[in-house]
Design a protein around this motif. Structure first.
Motif, PDB file in Angstrom:
ATOM      1  N   ILE A  77       0.829  -1.203   0.000  1.00 24.53           N
ATOM      2  CA  ILE A  77       0.000   0.000   0.000  1.00 24.53           C
ATOM      3  C   ILE A  77       0.870   1.263   0.000  1.00 24.53           C
ATOM      4  O   ILE A  77       0.653   2.197  -0.774  1.00 24.53           O
ATOM      5  N   LEU A  78       1.881   1.270   0.870  1.00 21.63           N
ATOM      6  CA  LEU A  78       2.752   2.452   0.970  1.00 21.63           C
ATOM      7  C   LEU A  78       3.839   2.462  -0.101  1.00 21.63           C
ATOM      8  O   LEU A  78       4.359   3.520  -0.452  1.00 21.63           O
ATOM      9  N   TRP A  79       4.193   1.281  -0.589  1.00 17.16           N
ATOM     10  CA  TRP A  79       5.298   1.098  -1.542  1.00 17.16           C
ATOM     11  C   TRP A  79       6.600   1.648  -0.965  1.00 17.16           C
ATOM     12  O   TRP A  79       7.446   2.187  -1.645  1.00 17.16           O
ATOM     13  N   ARG A  80       6.720   1.474   0.363  1.00 15.35           N
ATOM     14  CA  ARG A  80       7.904   1.922   1.089  1.00 15.35           C
ATOM     15  C   ARG A  80       8.226   0.843   2.127  1.00 15.35           C
ATOM     16  O   ARG A  80       7.740   0.897   3.256  1.00 15.35           O
ATOM     17  N   PRO A  81       9.029  -0.160   1.800  1.00  8.63           N
ATOM     18  CA  PRO A  81       9.254  -1.293   2.714  1.00  8.63           C
ATOM     19  C   PRO A  81       9.864  -0.889   4.042  1.00  8.63           C
ATOM     20  O   PRO A  81       9.491  -1.429   5.088  1.00  8.63           O
ATOM     21  N   TRP A 167       2.094   7.233 -16.181  1.00  3.89           N
ATOM     22  CA  TRP A 167       1.802   7.261 -14.740  1.00  3.89           C
ATOM     23  C   TRP A 167       1.734   5.867 -14.123  1.00  3.89           C
ATOM     24  O   TRP A 167       2.123   5.658 -12.972  1.00  3.89           O
ATOM     25  N   TRP A 168       1.243   4.867 -14.886  1.00  6.02           N
ATOM     26  CA  TRP A 168       1.151   3.525 -14.314  1.00  6.02           C
ATOM     27  C   TRP A 168       2.538   2.897 -14.114  1.00  6.02           C
ATOM     28  O   TRP A 168       2.715   2.049 -13.260  1.00  6.02           O
ATOM     29  N   GLN A 169       3.516   3.347 -14.901  1.00  6.53           N
ATOM     30  CA  GLN A 169       4.887   2.899 -14.677  1.00  6.53           C
ATOM     31  C   GLN A 169       5.549   3.708 -13.569  1.00  6.53           C
ATOM     32  O   GLN A 169       6.304   3.170 -12.754  1.00  6.53           O
ATOM     33  N   ARG A 170       5.253   5.006 -13.567  1.00  5.67           N
ATOM     34  CA  ARG A 170       5.855   5.877 -12.561  1.00  5.67           C
ATOM     35  C   ARG A 170       5.483   5.436 -11.146  1.00  5.67           C
ATOM     36  O   ARG A 170       6.284   5.496 -10.219  1.00  5.67           O
ATOM     37  N   LEU A 173       2.274   0.617 -10.968  1.00  6.47           N
ATOM     38  CA  LEU A 173       0.916   0.158 -10.701  1.00  6.47           C
ATOM     39  C   LEU A 173       0.782  -1.356 -10.806  1.00  6.47           C
ATOM     40  O   LEU A 173       0.205  -2.004  -9.924  1.00  6.47           O
ATOM     41  N   VAL A 174       1.320  -1.940 -11.860  1.00  8.04           N
ATOM     42  CA  VAL A 174       1.149  -3.382 -12.064  1.00  8.04           C
ATOM     43  C   VAL A 174       1.834  -4.198 -10.966  1.00  8.04           C
ATOM     44  O   VAL A 174       1.199  -5.046 -10.330  1.00  8.04           O
ATOM     45  N   THR A 180       0.126  -6.532  -3.837  1.00  7.56           N
ATOM     46  CA  THR A 180      -0.980  -6.360  -2.890  1.00  7.56           C
ATOM     47  C   THR A 180      -1.906  -7.563  -2.921  1.00  7.56           C
ATOM     48  O   THR A 180      -2.301  -8.099  -1.869  1.00  7.56           O
ATOM     49  N   ILE A 181      -2.290  -8.006  -4.125  1.00 10.38           N
ATOM     50  CA  ILE A 181      -3.217  -9.136  -4.257  1.00 10.38           C
ATOM     51  C   ILE A 181      -2.605 -10.410  -3.684  1.00 10.38           C
ATOM     52  O   ILE A 181      -3.256 -11.148  -2.928  1.00 10.38           O
TER      53      ILE A 181
END
Length: 645
Positions: A77-81, A167-170, A173-174, A180-181
Motif C-alpha cells: 500500500i505504501l510502496w515503502r518497505p 503514470w502507471w509505470q511511474r 501500478l502493475v 498487494t493481491i
C-alpha cells in the motif's frame, strides 16, 4: 552524466528485482518481529520466549508467515518497505505494551474484545506510569522517522522510475497491485482457519479445537494458557475469529420481527403477572459447581453414611424443584451458565458462547439485564479467576454492574485449608450484598467447592465411602455444600426483604463411567442429571403436582424416584422461565417463546438425542424453528430481535 529533474537516477533497479529484495527484507524483519512479540507476550522474559520458540517451532514459523503477509500488505500500500516496517514496529510496540500492562494487573492476555472496551481505558490509566507511555511514544516516533529516512536514502541507491514514464509505470501500478493481491490472498489463506471456524456441534472438540498440522490445540476457557501454548499471534487471531453458525433457512429481519410480534402479543394478553420489583426485593441465581445427587447413582456407586444431601431432599418436599438434564458432563460450566442466564441454547449455536459470540456483542439479554430494567442493582460472583471464560468481559454485557471474583472476595474459606473456595464463602458474600444494599438486588453466583479434581479438598475423614476413591471425596464435598446451602436458606428465612433463589447444579462429576459409558440410554441419562429448585421466603407454588411430574418424566424416559420433585426434568435454557412462572412475575418476550419450547421439547440437549453435529429432524417443530432463528439472530446474525432485556 548530469541528472535532470525528469531523468531517472543513474542506478535505477528493475522493479521486479526491487520487489524480490523487498520481500526478502520483509521476511527477515518478520522473523525479528515474531521474536519481539513473543518476548513481549512473556512480559520481557527472554528465556520463556526462547523456550516457546524452540518447543513450538511450527507455531512460531507460522506466526512469522502471518506477520510477513501483514507487512507485505502494508508495504504494498505504501510502496515503502522500510517505512512500512517502522509503522509496523510502532503498532506492535503499542499493542504488546497494552498486553504487558493488562497481564501485570489482570494476569490475562490482551484480547480483541479489549479494544471494544475502550471506554474503560480511563480507569486503567491509574496503573500506568506516564513516563513509560512517554518513552514508548517517543521511541515509536524515532523509529518511524528513522525508517522514513532510510527509505529516502535507499531511493538514491535503487533509484526511481522516470518522471517522464507513463503514470502507471511511474507509480509501479502493475507490480504494486500484483504484490498487494498476492499478500492479501496469502494473509486470508493463512488466517482463515482461525477467523472462520465452523461450529463442530456440542462435542468437546469445540472447546479445544485441534490443528493437527500445527501439532497444537486451542484452549477456549483459559486464554492465558492459550497464548502460552500458541503464542500471541495465533492466540489473538483465535479470539478475533467468530465461530461460524449455519444460517437457518428463512432467516431475515422480517421473520425475526414477526416472531417478536407474535410473542409480544401473547405477553400483552397475559395480564395476571406483576412487575418484578413489586413481587420481590432480591433475585438470586446460583450455579453450584458439580452439584449432583448421589442417591440417583446407588446402582453402581452405593455408599456408606446415609443421605449426603439431607437439606436438598427436604427442599424437594417444600419448594418447586426438579432435576435438570445438563448438556454437559464433567465440565463445561460456562455453557450451562450461558443457557440459564440468557435462556438461549447451545443446541444449535455450539459450546463456549462466552468465548465465541457474547464478547463481540454490544449487549445480550439475560436475567441480570431484565432485573436491571426494574432498577435492581446487579452483581455477579465467581470465586475463581475472573478471566476464565472471559467472564470479566461477558458479565457487563449481560447487565451486571459489578463482578466479584476470587481476588475480591472477603475472607475466603477453603475446605480443610486447601482446594477451592467453599460454598459457605459464596453464600456469606451474597448475604453481605443484600444486607449492605438499601435498594433491590439481583445476584448471579457461580461456586467452585465441588470442582474436580474431587480429592482437592483433602478430606481426612470420609463419611460417604464408595467403590471409587474420587467419588468418596466428591460425595463428602457435596455433603458440606448441602450443609452450607441449608445455612444460607435459613439466613434468607430471617430476612424482611422478599427474596427468591433459582439454584441448580451445572453437571455431574466426570468419573461416573458406569453410567456415562453404559449401553443403556436411561443409565447414560442419569449421568446428565443435576438438581434444581426455586426457593422463596414467601409462598410460591409449582404449576405441577408430584404425580404430574412423575408422568412427564416417565414419558421422557427417565426412570428414577421422584423424591417429591414437582417440576419437570428440563434443560438449562428453561430454568429462568420456570423461575418467572413460579413467581408469576412479568417476564421478557423471549420467555413466552420458551413457554412453548419447554413444553414441546423440555429436553434440548444433543446427548439426550444421541446426536453430534446435525440437529435431529425428529424434534424439528415449528416452535423450535422460531427458537433457532432467534438464537442465530442474537449470537451470529444481525441482532434484529428488538428486545435487549
Amino acid at each position: 552524466m548530469v541528472k535532470t529533474r525528469d531523468s531517472a537516477p543513474k542506478h535505477t533497479m528493475p522493479t521486479v528485482l526491487r520487489v524480490l529484495l523487498s520481500a526478502v527484507f520483509l521476511f527477515a524483519m518478520s522473523i525479528i518481529f515474531a521474536w519481539f512479540i513473543e518476548v513481549r507476550r512473556a512480559s520481557g522474559d527472554f528465556d520463556d520466549a526462547w523456550s516457546f520458540i524452540t518447543s513450538h517451532y511450527l507455531i512460531f514459523w507460522y506466526s512469522v508467515v502471518i506477520i510477513f503477509f501483514l507487512l507485505a500488505v502494508l508495504s504494498a500500500i505504501l510502496w515503502r518497505p522500510f517505512l512500512s516496517t517502522g509503522f509496523f514496529f510502532g503498532f506492535i510496540s503499542a499493542v504488546t505494551y497494552a498486553h504487558i500492562q493488562k497481564f501485570k494487573y489482570r494476569e490475562a492476555p490482551l484480547l480483541p474484545e479489549d479494544f471494544l472496551m475502550a471506554d474503560q481505558a480511563g480507569g486503567l490509566m491509574q496503573f500506568i506510569d506516564p513516563w513509560e507511555i512517554t518513552r514508548l511514544v517517543l521511541g515509536i516516533i524515532l523509529v518511524i522517522i528513522g525508517s522514513g529516512l532510510l527509505d529516502h536514502y535507499m531511493k538514491k541507491i535503487i533509484g526511481n522510475n522516470s518522471a517522464k514514464s507513463p503514470w502507471w509505470q511511474r507509480y509501479a501500478l502493475v507490480p504494486r497491485m500484483t504484490f498487494t493481491i498476492v499478500a492479501l490472498v496469502g494473509l486470508m489463506l493463512s488466517t482463515d482457519f482461525l477467523l472462520h471456524r465452523e461450529n463442530p456441534g456440542n462435542s468437546a472438540e469445540s472447546d479445544n479445537p485441534k490443528v493437527e498440522w500445527l501439532d497444537t490445540e486451542f484452549t477456549g476457557w483459559d486464554q492465558s494458557y492459550n497464548y502460552k501454548c500458541n503464542g500471541f499471534i495465533l492466540g489473538f487471531l483465535y479470539n478475533l475469529g467468530q465461530l461460524e453458525m449455519k444460517e437457518p433457512e428463512g432467516y431475515n429481519e422480517k421473520r425475526i420481527l414477526e416472531i417478536a410480534k407474535k410473542y409480544e402479543t401473547i405477553k400483552e394478553a397475559d395480564t395476571k403477572r406483576e412487575p418484578l420489583n413489586e413481587i420481590v426485593d432480591n433475585v438470586i441465581v446460583i450455579l453450584d459447581e458439580t452439584f449432583y445427587d448421589p442417591e440417583l447413582l446407588d446402582k453402581y456407586y452405593g455408599h456408606t453414611g446415609g443421605d449426603p444431601l439431607p437439606n436438598l431432599h427436604a427442599l424437594f418436599e417444600d419448594y418447586p424443584s426438579g432435576y435438570m438434564y445438563s448438556p454437559e458432563y464433567g465440565g463445561g460450566t460456562a455453557n450451562v451458565e450461558f443457557e440459564v442466564f440468557t435462556s438461549l441454547s447451545i443446541f444449535w449455536s455450539g459450546r463456549l458462547q462466552y468465548i465465541n459470540s457474547v464478547p463481540k456483542l454490544p449487549s445480550i439479554m439475560s436475567v441480570a439485564s431484565w432485573a436491571k430494567g426494574f432498577d435492581f442493582d446487579t452483581d455477579a460472583i465467581h470465586v475463581y479467576d475472573g478471566t476464565m471464560y472471559k467472564r470479566y468481559i461477558v458479565y457487563p454485557k449481560m447487565g451486571y454492574d459489578n463482578f466479584i471474583d476470587e481476588d475480591e472476595i472477603e475472607n475466603p474459606e477453603r475446605e480443610n485449608g486447601v482446594g477451592y473456595i467453599n460454598d459457605r464463602t459464596v453464600y456469606r458474600e451474597i448475604l453481605s450484598l443484600l444486607q449492605n444494599n438499601d435498594g433491590k438486588q439481583m445476584v448471579g453466583a457461580v461456586t467452585m467447592q465441588n470442582h474436580a479434581t474431587y480429592s482437592s479438598a483433602g478430606y481426612s475423614d470420609l463419611e460417604y465411602i464408595t467403590n471409587h476413591p474420587e467419588l468418596s471425596h466428591s460425595f463428602q464435598s457435596l455433603h458440606y455444600a448441602d450443609q452450607y446451602l441449608g445455612e444460607f436458606l435459613e439466613a434468607l428465612d430471617q430476612l424482611d426483604e422478599r427474596t427468591v433463589v433459582l439454584w441448580f447444579g451445572d453437571h455431574a462429576a466426570g468419573v461416573l463411567d458406569a453410567y456415562a459409558k453404559s449401553d443403556t440410554k436411561s443409565e447414560r441419562d442419569l449421568a446428565q442429571l443435576t438438581p434444581y429448585f426455586v426457593y422463596a421466603n414467601f409462598e410460591v407454588k409449582s404449576p405441577f403436582t408430584v404425580q404430574e411430574v412423575a408422568e412427564i418424566n416417565q414419558a421422557l424416559g427417565f426412570d428414577f424416584p421422584t423424591r417429591g420433585v414437582n417440576l419437570p426434568t428440563t434443560t438449562p435454557n428453561c430454568l429462568a422461565n420456570t423461575m418467572y412462572n413460579v413467581m408469576k412475575a412479568e417476564k421478557p418476550v423471549l420467555q413466552y417463546l420458551l413457554d412453548v419450547v419447554c413444553e414441546e421439547s423440555p429436553i434440548l440437549a444433543r446427548k439426550y438425542y444421541d446426536v453430534s453435529d446435525d440437529s435431529p429432524a425428529k424434534i424439528d417443530t415449528a416452535t423450535l424453528q422460531e427458537y433457532e432463528l432467534v438464537n442465530y439472530d442474537v449470537l451470529s446474525g444481525e441482532y434484529y430481535w428488538p428486545y435487549k432485556e
